[in-house]
Design a protein around this motif. Structure first.
Motif, PDB file in Angstrom:
ATOM      1  N   PRO A 248       6.366 -10.629 -46.189  1.00  0.00           N
ATOM      2  CA  PRO A 248       7.304  -9.529 -46.391  1.00  0.00           C
ATOM      3  C   PRO A 248       8.666 -10.228 -46.209  1.00  0.00           C
ATOM      4  N   ALA A 249       9.002 -11.016 -45.292  1.00  0.00           N
ATOM      5  CA  ALA A 249      10.440 -11.477 -45.133  1.00  0.00           C
ATOM      6  C   ALA A 249      10.731 -12.317 -46.350  1.00  0.00           C
ATOM      7  N   LEU A 250       9.923 -12.950 -47.223  1.00  0.00           N
ATOM      8  CA  LEU A 250      10.434 -13.750 -48.193  1.00  0.00           C
ATOM      9  C   LEU A 250      10.391 -12.644 -49.485  1.00  0.00           C
ATOM     10  N   ALA A 251       9.593 -11.782 -49.373  1.00  0.00           N
ATOM     11  CA  ALA A 251       9.771 -10.867 -50.435  1.00  0.00           C
ATOM     12  C   ALA A 251      11.020 -10.006 -50.318  1.00  0.00           C
ATOM     13  N   LEU A 252      11.331  -9.747 -49.135  1.00  0.00           N
ATOM     14  CA  LEU A 252      12.777  -9.399 -48.921  1.00  0.00           C
ATOM     15  C   LEU A 252      13.715  -9.927 -49.484  1.00  0.00           C
ATOM     16  N   ALA A 253      13.620 -11.439 -49.036  1.00  0.00           N
ATOM     17  CA  ALA A 253      14.665 -12.346 -49.564  1.00  0.00           C
ATOM     18  C   ALA A 253      14.974 -12.159 -50.995  1.00  0.00           C
TER      19      ALA A 253
ATOM     20  N   GLU B 184      10.543 -12.520 -39.490  1.00  0.00           N
ATOM     21  CA  GLU B 184      11.954 -12.543 -39.164  1.00  0.00           C
ATOM     22  C   GLU B 184      12.806 -12.999 -40.490  1.00  0.00           C
ATOM     23  N   LEU B 185      13.601 -12.387 -40.562  1.00  0.00           N
ATOM     24  CA  LEU B 185      14.608 -13.027 -41.736  1.00  0.00           C
ATOM     25  C   LEU B 185      15.868 -12.907 -41.138  1.00  0.00           C
ATOM     26  N   GLN B 186      16.786 -13.817 -41.378  1.00  0.00           N
ATOM     27  CA  GLN B 186      18.130 -13.818 -40.842  1.00  0.00           C
ATOM     28  C   GLN B 186      19.094 -13.764 -42.222  1.00  0.00           C
ATOM     29  N   TYR B 187      20.118 -12.897 -41.969  1.00  0.00           N
ATOM     30  CA  TYR B 187      20.864 -12.325 -43.041  1.00  0.00           C
ATOM     31  C   TYR B 187      22.408 -12.269 -42.678  1.00  0.00           C
ATOM     32  N   PHE B 188      23.102 -12.988 -43.470  1.00  0.00           N
ATOM     33  CA  PHE B 188      24.585 -12.943 -43.294  1.00  0.00           C
ATOM     34  C   PHE B 188      25.311 -12.192 -44.463  1.00  0.00           C
ATOM     35  N   ASN B 189      25.838 -11.269 -44.095  1.00  0.00           N
ATOM     36  CA  ASN B 189      26.380 -10.440 -45.432  1.00  0.00           C
ATOM     37  C   ASN B 189      27.979 -10.358 -44.994  1.00  0.00           C
ATOM     38  N   LEU B 190      28.566 -11.098 -46.141  1.00  0.00           N
ATOM     39  CA  LEU B 190      30.077 -11.132 -46.098  1.00  0.00           C
ATOM     40  C   LEU B 190      30.747  -9.847 -46.390  1.00  0.00           C
ATOM     41  N   ASP B 191      29.846  -8.925 -46.648  1.00  0.00           N
ATOM     42  CA  ASP B 191      30.332  -7.602 -46.674  1.00  0.00           C
ATOM     43  C   ASP B 191      30.453  -6.770 -45.520  1.00  0.00           C
ATOM     44  N   ASP B 192      30.098  -7.390 -44.523  1.00  0.00           N
ATOM     45  CA  ASP B 192      30.036  -6.807 -43.170  1.00  0.00           C
ATOM     46  C   ASP B 192      31.662  -6.764 -42.782  1.00  0.00           C
ATOM     47  N   ALA B 193      31.854  -5.764 -41.746  1.00  0.00           N
ATOM     48  CA  ALA B 193      33.085  -6.085 -41.003  1.00  0.00           C
ATOM     49  C   ALA B 193      33.417  -7.223 -40.501  1.00  0.00           C
ATOM     50  N   LYS B 194      34.594  -7.969 -41.013  1.00  0.00           N
ATOM     51  CA  LYS B 194      34.866  -9.155 -40.421  1.00  0.00           C
ATOM     52  C   LYS B 194      34.719  -9.494 -38.880  1.00  0.00           C
ATOM     53  N   GLU B 195      34.916  -8.318 -38.014  1.00  0.00           N
ATOM     54  CA  GLU B 195      34.831  -8.605 -36.784  1.00  0.00           C
ATOM     55  C   GLU B 195      33.483  -8.621 -36.048  1.00  0.00           C
TER      56      GLU B 195
ATOM     57  N   THR C 244       9.349  -5.514 -40.282  1.00  0.00           N
ATOM     58  CA  THR C 244       8.135  -4.553 -40.112  1.00  0.00           C
ATOM     59  C   THR C 244       8.509  -3.097 -40.352  1.00  0.00           C
ATOM     60  N   GLU C 245       9.489  -2.886 -41.312  1.00  0.00           N
ATOM     61  CA  GLU C 245       9.976  -1.464 -41.374  1.00  0.00           C
ATOM     62  C   GLU C 245       9.210  -1.002 -42.444  1.00  0.00           C
ATOM     63  N   LYS C 246       8.971   0.208 -42.311  1.00  0.00           N
ATOM     64  CA  LYS C 246       8.109   1.056 -43.469  1.00  0.00           C
ATOM     65  C   LYS C 246       8.629   0.695 -44.974  1.00  0.00           C
ATOM     66  N   ASP C 247       9.957   0.477 -45.156  1.00  0.00           N
ATOM     67  CA  ASP C 247      10.309   0.124 -46.507  1.00  0.00           C
ATOM     68  C   ASP C 247      10.187  -1.212 -46.838  1.00  0.00           C
ATOM     69  N   HIS C 248       9.950  -2.008 -45.979  1.00  0.00           N
ATOM     70  CA  HIS C 248       9.996  -3.589 -46.313  1.00  0.00           C
ATOM     71  C   HIS C 248       8.681  -3.669 -47.025  1.00  0.00           C
ATOM     72  N   PRO C 249       8.709  -4.725 -48.028  1.00  0.00           N
ATOM     73  CA  PRO C 249       7.545  -5.231 -48.778  1.00  0.00           C
ATOM     74  C   PRO C 249       6.375  -5.337 -48.137  1.00  0.00           C
ATOM     75  N   PHE C 250       5.395  -4.817 -48.658  1.00  0.00           N
ATOM     76  CA  PHE C 250       3.905  -5.095 -48.157  1.00  0.00           C
ATOM     77  C   PHE C 250       3.537  -4.495 -46.746  1.00  0.00           C
TER      78      PHE C 250
END
Lengths: 375, 375, 375, 375
Positions: free
Chosen positions: C137-142, C283-294, C304-310
């Protein structure tokens, strides 16, 4: 020319070293409204005092703190002594109109702390408590996030402070084991920190119930002959209710084998959460319920960015700082406060509020019931 | 009275600040055989130089390094300039009999570095390369473990150095993007560190093959008008064979979004393994094949114990240090070396060996084949 | 009534077990368009075959795969044999009009793999390659995040696959050490996975250069008498350029002491980054440059959330799944594809593309230069 | 031929699914002394029951549990109902001589639990409580290490169980919010687990003091019209003393935003320490004071080695398992116990001891004082 602020420090041990380092580094990294001058160091052991003064560059030395507090040249009195001396020294210093910086825990009990607050208010000087963890960038950022509403309503504040230096039963008796000089053990030394952080981040306590334990009842005397009785707690745990409805859990122990200086906070709010670990103090874990559901989780913020609190004074992003830097940050606040003659926080009032909680926990442990925190 | 060692520093930017801090803190934490004296700071921008000197307490200022290297009062020349100036300054300093401390990468190429080594040997002075990560306690401990045979035969040395400050295409051109002043980009700046650590921990290189890339070919000029061409690599990756049979993998990039100063080592040996991450530099991960099978795994050593390298100078266990402390540790070695007039490591020879590898990688990237490292 | 799909499996070892488990669990957790029927198991060792069939409920047993592929009752042929048998079995199965599922690596070389693709296309059946990590699932999400543009332009794809089961020189020779049966060692077994993930997540390769090593040249024979020569690589490392301009680094080794099945991906893009570790595959580690800088940083997504793949097929959030579940997810795709008679991915074409990369790496290691990947 | 054990299960929700999966997988991975037969599923909702039975292969269906417990063909009664039905069903099943497996928490209170223990002893059957976390390999290893003296004297057992599914105030009322059906909320559901683990790993409780809170007092009814009152606790925290002198801290909440199923144990002993996190359940952290001082620290044991508890039934080292596997392990113990007609643990006695602690905590929260645990 910036105003020189002459400092007299009492105590040449661990905290004396940490404070000296902070005074030394301060001018090289922060633009200050005043100039800290390392005027006089004071300690009872002459040889130690000499070595200490020379190593850190204190200009003068004095064996007797009573002389020091009367010295007209001293502006700021910095108290790094065992806990039972905080109260008498602070009162004399305040009587002589000195600004006072005091190590935690503030006093042996609420009565002493109350007198210290009153004396400080009467004196009209700048007074500050060393609660240096407020000045760790990650915790200053935590405060900022909470104050801006990012966590919503806080439901839980769970804190532990784990060390392991007493788990060895052959570790000898020192002043920190003697309730007469220390008041308490893990409680005053370690819970003082996390109680203050709870007040800093969540708010005032309403009531507490706790338990205290001495696991190793006797320890070898330093002299090498015979055993001494341990009268200060090895561990103190307590539960709390905060006035805003949050629940708290606190756990300070010197028997957490493998943990050296592990202070962990977990703060759960209706809109987000924060976790922190002092052994990785450059990091803050943040869960933001506003993030897209698909990619929610705890974010490890490396709190070394230009706009993070305090840190821009040091190095580029990713170049981490250490434990000692928290003192430099706190001392910058103090020096600027003295130069501007304005109130600083955390001050003696914060020390008193913390003392109220510490005393109530001790009381609850003896009476085996919840104790309310007085206003 | 300890022998004063008069220092002249050239360069007032990031490294100038880091070095100044190290000189300032050194006497307060280490017993040294000599006394570093912050004699003269040198830089081309007068306003910057003045602010720099005042902030860190440099006694004198000079705009021209050619005057500085001839000053009889200077004992130690500290080179913190852009890379293209390392060679000319070092040669002049050595000609004048100065001890020389040089930032990495040593030079623009092997030819320059060779001349520097020869000049240093001729001069008979103390010379040192700044490879400060050797002096991070966790990495000094890694060295100790490897040297004592704890890892057995090393099979793999895998290193990455990830930063992200160039991923923003609007970040303007600076000297670090211009091959003329910098020689290379991520390669000389970041691979230099991990190549040196590979030599420190595993041994000499035999051959390499690599690839280099500029992801953003043009960047805005600082002047605000127009674009400039980026001639220094954004990323350089290479594979290596070591003389002792180990394989190596190296990866330096300034385009690793989210990584600020992330240097990771993974060293796999026949009897154990080590992992390290600079953003958690107080920790070392150690796998020991001799541990009981049932409880084997990677141990997170918090490298802050009394007997760990360098760290006892600072605080009690668990009170972590920062990035900057590595310089203090290295400078203690340097000052003691100068005071005792003995060779120190890492020195110009180490800089040259590193330069051989850097040059071979660049060569291999152009020729798209493996290049052997010369003796 | 759903269409039964009769399965014949060849191979009763590790993969035979993993596949059997997947067939067994499939109907209990996924709504399928067809019903997998565990018809016949095939293996050369009769005792093993009997135990295998009984344990997992295979209805029939056969020693000879040539008989199996001609059995009219079999719909799907599942190939779990040593690598050198993939090609002959697949060709026969396809000739007989069977759907084919094949373990990785697809074949001994590109020639074999090309023939297999051609035969599959001619046969017009459903063919699939086991690249089960696509179905974590983590790689399908990736994949989903990358496809939706969350990472922007990918600059780096760095992958390692570390195991340690060969670091012990007394570990005996098995078929996986013999190039004749295995084609390659760590390369085909482990790089095959991360090469496929690179194609899945980033795109096609342009060129590669690598190095291969056998650290322990001889190992004890299983018979107990004498030593056998190891002809399959213990470790293969390579660098890559992708067609879209990204750089790649790959490292597969069975000599990473302390790492059991550690597959790590690090993907750095212009707008974000992803990290993954198979030993913490939820687990998947994700860095999002759109997040607030702070509050930017790497977010640990517990996938493992309902809407995650599989994952919704299994348990509530936070109740983690294991390695084996990836097969169940892949097999759901396969069974549905067969029932609907539609193409599935990853299929033989993906196996071939992977084989192109594997062969080019081997070629590059021999020729010590970069090799382009053919279209 | 192994003895068939006919199972009747009551409850078709989350636990019904988890148990069904365990029965299905058991024979494929464990050599059992008996054969579990999925005989009859029982539930009040006919449609749900049909789907459930079909999906997991239950041979028969029954709406009324009272009929089921009297069915002569049933050997084992598996209770997965809301908590208030555990007691009546168990008593009837025992009266009919069935073996009984019961979900936690055992009962609504100590009185019920006591009656269940007495009935079970009278019946002379095999009885078991679902405390499946005892069967997570990492926790079974923890038990082994503690029992073999690796931790020395345990000083601290600190446990938290954090979930976040109730932090959303619009989450509707379900049976888990109603004290009448559930007895308690987070307390019985989550503290039951960590109380049992405390008993499993450290020993019996002496006294407790706790606090309970409902943060969201009213929630929407599922019907969509109006609000219902929440009578079960959202969070329960308590402190404990163990009979062996250890201190305990427990914290169960459904308001830990960002934590999905985060159960953390920290156990500190005089010779070592252990930490565990259910969201990374394949790992155990172990600190061993006997390790060389220089390389001491917490070791992350990946509990997937051949000789680790339970795990060899599954995959090679490093191929992690999931949450559901703990049930398979527990059920293997149960089936073997029934086949051999021997006592198993954890059984109803363990359920009762746990219930004593749960009830005492609730009592202490109401009376705001410490409550002793009865023998």
């Amino acid at each position: 020319m910036k105003k020189p602020i002459n400092i007299g420090i009492i105590g040449t041990q661990f905290m004396g070293k940490a404070h000296s380092n902070a005074y030394l580094r301060l001018p090289h990294f922060f633009d200050l409204a005043g100039t800290p001058v390392m005027h006089t160091a004071c300690g009872r052991n002459e040889a130690q005092l000499g070595a200490f003064s020379e190593k850190y560059g204190w200009q003068h030395q004095l064996a007797d703190w009573k002389t020091l507090v009367q010295n007209d040249e001293i502006d700021l009195l910095d108290i790094c002594t065992p806990n039972n001396l905080h109260h008498p020294i602070a009162l004399e210093a305040l009587k002589n109109g000195k600004h006072v910086l005091c190590e935690k825990p503030m006093a042996m009990n609420v009565r002493e702390a109350t007198e210290m607050v009153e004396a400080a208010e009467t004196a009209g000087v700048v007074h500050m408590m060393i609660f240096n963890y407020r000045f760790v960038p990650a915790l200053a950022l935590a405060k900022k996030l909470i104050d801006s509403g990012k966590l919503g309503t806080v439901h839980h504040f769970n804190a532990v402070y784990y060390q392991d230096w007493l788990v060895d039963p052959t570790f000898p008796i020192v002043w920190r084991h003697d309730a007469k000089t220390t008041g308490s053990g893990a409680h005053g030394d370690m819970n003082a920190h996390i109680v203050d952080l709870a007040r800093f981040l969540v708010g005032e306590f309403e009531a507490v119930t706790g338990v205290q334990e001495v696991f190793v009842k006797e320890r070898p005397l330093k002299s090498g002959s015979g055993m001494g009785k341990v009268t200060a707690d090895d561990a103190t745990l307590f539960l709390a209710r905060f006035r805003n409805g949050a629940l708290g859990s606190f756990n300070a122990t010197r028997f957490a084998n493998g943990c050296k200086n592990y202070l962990r906070l977990e703060i759960f709010g209706s809109k987000g959460s924060l976790c922190f670990n002092l052994e990785r103090l450059n990091e803050l874990q943040y869960f933001n319920l506003d993030d897209a559901k698909e990619t929610q989780g705890f974010t490890t913020i490396l709190v070394t960015e230009k706009d993070h609190p305090f840190i821009d004074a040091w190095w580029p992003p990713g170049h981490i700082i250490g434990w000692e830097h928290s003192f430099v940050h706190q001392f910058a606040t103090l020096i600027n406060g003295i130069a501007a003659d304005t109130k600083v926080v955390p001050n003696f009032y914060d020390g008193l509020r913390c003392q109220h909680v510490l005393d109530a926990v001790t009381d609850s442990a003896q009476k085996k019931r919840w104790i309310s925190i007085k206003d």
